[in-house]
Design a protein around this motif. Sequence first.
Motif, PDB file in Angstrom:
ATOM      1  N   HIS A   1       0.806  -1.229   0.000  1.00  0.00           N
ATOM      2  CA  HIS A   1       0.000   0.000   0.000  1.00  0.00           C
ATOM      3  C   HIS A   1       0.838   1.278   0.000  1.00  0.00           C
ATOM      4  O   HIS A   1       0.370   2.324   0.433  1.00  0.00           O
ATOM      5  CB  HIS A   1      -0.979   0.006   1.181  1.00  0.00           C
TER       6      HIS A   1
ATOM      7  N   ASP B   1      -0.919   4.055  -2.248  1.00  0.00           N
ATOM      8  CA  ASP B   1      -2.356   4.315  -2.077  1.00  0.00           C
ATOM      9  C   ASP B   1      -2.682   5.793  -2.123  1.00  0.00           C
ATOM     10  O   ASP B   1      -3.779   6.167  -2.558  1.00  0.00           O
ATOM     11  CB  ASP B   1      -2.852   3.713  -0.771  1.00  0.00           C
ATOM     12  N   HIS B   2      -1.779   6.648  -1.708  1.00  0.00           N
ATOM     13  CA  HIS B   2      -2.054   8.085  -1.689  1.00  0.00           C
ATOM     14  C   HIS B   2      -2.251   8.649  -3.093  1.00  0.00           C
ATOM     15  O   HIS B   2      -2.842   9.704  -3.256  1.00  0.00           O
ATOM     16  CB  HIS B   2      -0.971   8.843  -0.937  1.00  0.00           C
TER      17      HIS B   2
ATOM     18  N   LYS C   1      -6.101   8.886  -4.246  1.00  0.00           N
ATOM     19  CA  LYS C   1      -7.021   9.791  -3.543  1.00  0.00           C
ATOM     20  C   LYS C   1      -7.306  11.024  -4.350  1.00  0.00           C
ATOM     21  O   LYS C   1      -6.582  11.527  -5.092  1.00  0.00           O
ATOM     22  CB  LYS C   1      -6.462  10.158  -2.188  1.00  0.00           C
TER      23      LYS C   1
END
Length: 64
Positions: A57, A60-61, A64
């Motif tokens: 992960h 993952d940012h 967004k």
Amino acid sequence: MEIQWQKSSFSTDSEGNCLELAKVGDEILLRESDTGDVIVRTSREKLRAFLLGAQAHEFDHFAK
């Protein structure tokens, strides 16, 4: 020499969402099937590091 592309089993034809990989010599090639002329070239080691980071992960940012 003809490149033998392999499509990800997670790709779907209906959405035009197909990631394909191929091995040529020591290089790994990646492309999206709907933009087949755009090819990313990398090594097995770098691809492995990226996949391990994705599994952990680390990216993952970006979603967004």
